[in-house]
Motif scaffolding. Structure first.
Motif, PDB file in Angstrom:
ATOM      1  N   ILE A 113       0.846  -1.188   0.000  1.00 26.11           N
ATOM      2  CA  ILE A 113       0.000   0.000   0.000  1.00 26.11           C
ATOM      3  C   ILE A 113       0.877   1.231   0.000  1.00 26.11           C
ATOM      4  N   ARG A 114       0.266   2.400  -0.018  1.00 24.63           N
ATOM      5  CA  ARG A 114       1.030   3.640  -0.126  1.00 24.63           C
ATOM      6  C   ARG A 114       2.046   3.795   0.995  1.00 24.63           C
ATOM      7  N   LEU A 115       1.689   3.371   2.208  1.00 24.41           N
ATOM      8  CA  LEU A 115       2.554   3.612   3.358  1.00 24.41           C
ATOM      9  C   LEU A 115       3.803   2.748   3.359  1.00 24.41           C
ATOM     10  N   ASN A 116       3.759   1.597   2.682  1.00 24.52           N
ATOM     11  CA  ASN A 116       4.940   0.721   2.718  1.00 24.52           C
ATOM     12  C   ASN A 116       5.513   0.443   1.346  1.00 24.52           C
ATOM     13  N   ARG A 117       5.094   1.185   0.331  1.00 26.77           N
ATOM     14  CA  ARG A 117       5.487   0.863  -1.040  1.00 26.77           C
ATOM     15  C   ARG A 117       6.969   1.069  -1.288  1.00 26.77           C
ATOM     16  N   THR A 169      19.032   5.860  -9.001  1.00 26.50           N
ATOM     17  CA  THR A 169      18.901   4.564  -9.670  1.00 26.50           C
ATOM     18  C   THR A 169      18.409   4.740 -11.101  1.00 26.50           C
ATOM     19  N   GLU A 170      17.460   5.639 -11.299  1.00 26.98           N
ATOM     20  CA  GLU A 170      16.929   5.891 -12.645  1.00 26.98           C
ATOM     21  C   GLU A 170      17.976   6.533 -13.546  1.00 26.98           C
ATOM     22  N   VAL A 171      18.770   7.430 -12.990  1.00 21.53           N
ATOM     23  CA  VAL A 171      19.867   8.018 -13.758  1.00 21.53           C
ATOM     24  C   VAL A 171      20.871   6.939 -14.134  1.00 21.53           C
ATOM     25  N   GLY A 172      21.150   6.035 -13.200  1.00 20.35           N
ATOM     26  CA  GLY A 172      22.070   4.938 -13.487  1.00 20.35           C
ATOM     27  C   GLY A 172      21.564   4.048 -14.612  1.00 20.35           C
ATOM     28  N   LEU A 173      20.278   3.718 -14.587  1.00 17.91           N
ATOM     29  CA  LEU A 173      19.696   2.907 -15.658  1.00 17.91           C
ATOM     30  C   LEU A 173      19.774   3.634 -16.992  1.00 17.91           C
ATOM     31  N   PHE A 174      19.515   4.928 -16.974  1.00 14.94           N
ATOM     32  CA  PHE A 174      19.579   5.729 -18.199  1.00 14.94           C
ATOM     33  C   PHE A 174      20.993   5.710 -18.781  1.00 14.94           C
ATOM     34  N   ARG A 185       6.974   2.418 -11.103  1.00 19.25           N
ATOM     35  CA  ARG A 185       6.834   2.245  -9.647  1.00 19.25           C
ATOM     36  C   ARG A 185       6.975   3.562  -8.906  1.00 19.25           C
ATOM     37  N   ASN A 186       7.942   4.366  -9.325  1.00 22.36           N
ATOM     38  CA  ASN A 186       8.256   5.591  -8.573  1.00 22.36           C
ATOM     39  C   ASN A 186       7.498   6.817  -9.038  1.00 22.36           C
ATOM     40  N   HIS A 187       6.952   6.773 -10.250  1.00 19.83           N
ATOM     41  CA  HIS A 187       6.261   7.952 -10.802  1.00 19.83           C
ATOM     42  C   HIS A 187       4.935   7.516 -11.420  1.00 19.83           C
ATOM     43  N   SER A 188       4.130   6.824 -10.638  1.00 19.73           N
ATOM     44  CA  SER A 188       2.904   6.230 -11.170  1.00 19.73           C
ATOM     45  C   SER A 188       1.906   7.264 -11.670  1.00 19.73           C
ATOM     46  N   THR A 189       1.976   8.490 -11.174  1.00 22.63           N
ATOM     47  CA  THR A 189       1.012   9.520 -11.591  1.00 22.63           C
ATOM     48  C   THR A 189       1.487  10.311 -12.812  1.00 22.63           C
ATOM     49  N   GLU A 190       2.741  10.083 -13.246  1.00 20.03           N
ATOM     50  CA  GLU A 190       3.283  10.816 -14.392  1.00 20.03           C
ATOM     51  C   GLU A 190       3.270   9.898 -15.612  1.00 20.03           C
ATOM     52  N   GLU A 191       2.159   9.892 -16.305  1.00 23.32           N
ATOM     53  CA  GLU A 191       1.938   8.922 -17.379  1.00 23.32           C
ATOM     54  C   GLU A 191       2.926   9.061 -18.533  1.00 23.32           C
TER      55      GLU A 191
END
Length: 367
Positions: free
Chosen positions: A40-44, A259-264, A300-306
């Protein structure tokens, strides 16, 4: 008394996943409420991957862990289907294995980036910034009111050498990062060197994007030196440096985590159409895995930014264009190689001849 004794014994049964007090029998094992794998939101932000592996290791049902609690009215029916449907179980197992493999890629890249990037969010907190310059004093003849063309060329070369010293530490860190990109070390050494050399500038710029300050027209380097935009324009060109600031600023506005910068940057390194590669297909397979991992991480980290993932992907051609422009600007410096003394690693990464032994690859650079 017997009932109380039994109750006490039951109340201290530990969760097989985390060791805390179990609340009941969930998905095939005794576990607490927190280890029933409901996110859930609190432990995601907790490590779902590690918990998922632990849940499977202690014997939880794969189907239940993946899809949640099965309604009572259909448990028997679903159980019969699982027993009779070997194909479905194999498909689910294969899907789980694929997802776990993606999480392994994310973990490997995250560890590599944090260990071999000097401008992560945590490391930047301890930065000591200092005003610096690439300019060295120019000796003028008595009475001269302006510099000769030769003096201006000498000054430009000198400034480029100073810039090279600031960038050189990044060469080693990018090489070490590349070694830890999953499957990268399985490529031939020649292909590894081609990818690192061709992609270094683009990786460096991606990492440095958060170090470009458009408001103050400054770039802060790994040692904290702040160099003004105008000095970089002398070394390269006004148009090119403006593009560096534009692309870096827009990339920084994506608000990607380390982590996302590393993947990029891993995707940038694993570009299959670099000239001279002998195993383009192998490189493409590495890149595909990294793209899939980045897509999962962003979702996972930006679920609201489609549209965020699409915006990230659009940065690759922009970086590639800047990389080509940078290589064109280097042509003039390569011609002047006998007038300058560059750090060996910097000269090697850009294939610039060195006055000592141009055929020797520095030991620190060996992949």
């Amino acid at each position: 008394m017997v009932a109380d004794s039994n109750s006490n014994k039951q109340s201290v049964i530990p969760c097989k996943v985390c060791g805390d007090r179990a609340s009941g029998y969930h998905y095939g094992v005794t576990s607490c409420e927190g280890c029933k794998c409901t996110v859930i939101r609190l432990n995601r932000n907790r490590c779902q991957y590690c918990r998922f592996k632990k849940c499977l290791a202690v014997g939880m049902s794969r189907d239940s862990v993946r899809y949640g609690r099965v309604p009572k009215r259909s448990k028997s029916q679903d159980h019969d289907q699982r027993v009779s449907s070997t194909d479905n179980l194999q498909e689910q197992t294969a899907l789980e294995s694929k997802q776990l493999a993606i999480y392994d890629v994310i973990l490997s890249i995250s560890q590599a980036h944090h260990a071999h990037c000097a401008v992560t969010e945590d490391k930047m907190k301890n930065f000591t910034r200092k005003n610096a310059t690439l300019v060295e004093k120019i000796e003028c003849t008595d009475g001269a009111l302006q510099f000769t063309d030769e003096q201006m060329e000498a000054q430009r070369l000198s400034m480029w050498c100073q810039l090279a010293k600031l960038i050189t530490p990044s060469v080693h860190s990018v090489v070490e990062f590349a070694k830890r990109v999953p499957s990268f070390s399985e490529l031939s050494q020649d292909d590894q060197l081609i990818l690192i050399k061709a992609g270094f500038f683009e990786v460096w710029l991606t990492r440095m994007s958060r170090m470009f300050n458009r408001n103050e027209n400054l770039v802060t380097f790994e040692d904290g030196s702040m160099i003004h935009k105008d000095e970089l324009s002398v070394v390269f060109s006004v148009t090119f440096v403006s593009s560096l600031f534009d692309v870096s600023t827009s990339f920084n506005h994506l608000n990607l985590n380390d982590t996302e910068v590393g993947l990029f940057t891993g995707i940038v390194l694993a570009t299959a159409d670099r000239p001279g590669l002998s195993d383009s297909k192998g490189v493409e397979q590495i890149q595909d895995k990294l793209i899939e991992a980045l897509k999962l991480q962003v979702s996972r980290n930006h679920s609201t930014e489609e549209n965020l993932f699409a915006s990230i992907i659009m940065k690759f051609p922009e970086l590639r264009t800047l990389g080509h422009q940078h290589n064109e600007l280097l042509k003039w410096y390569r011609v002047q190689w006998n007038r300058i003394s560059l750090p060996p690693l910097f000269a090697e990464i850009y294939d610039i001849p060195k006055q000592e032994d141009v055929s020797q690859v520095p030991a620190a650079y060996t992949v």
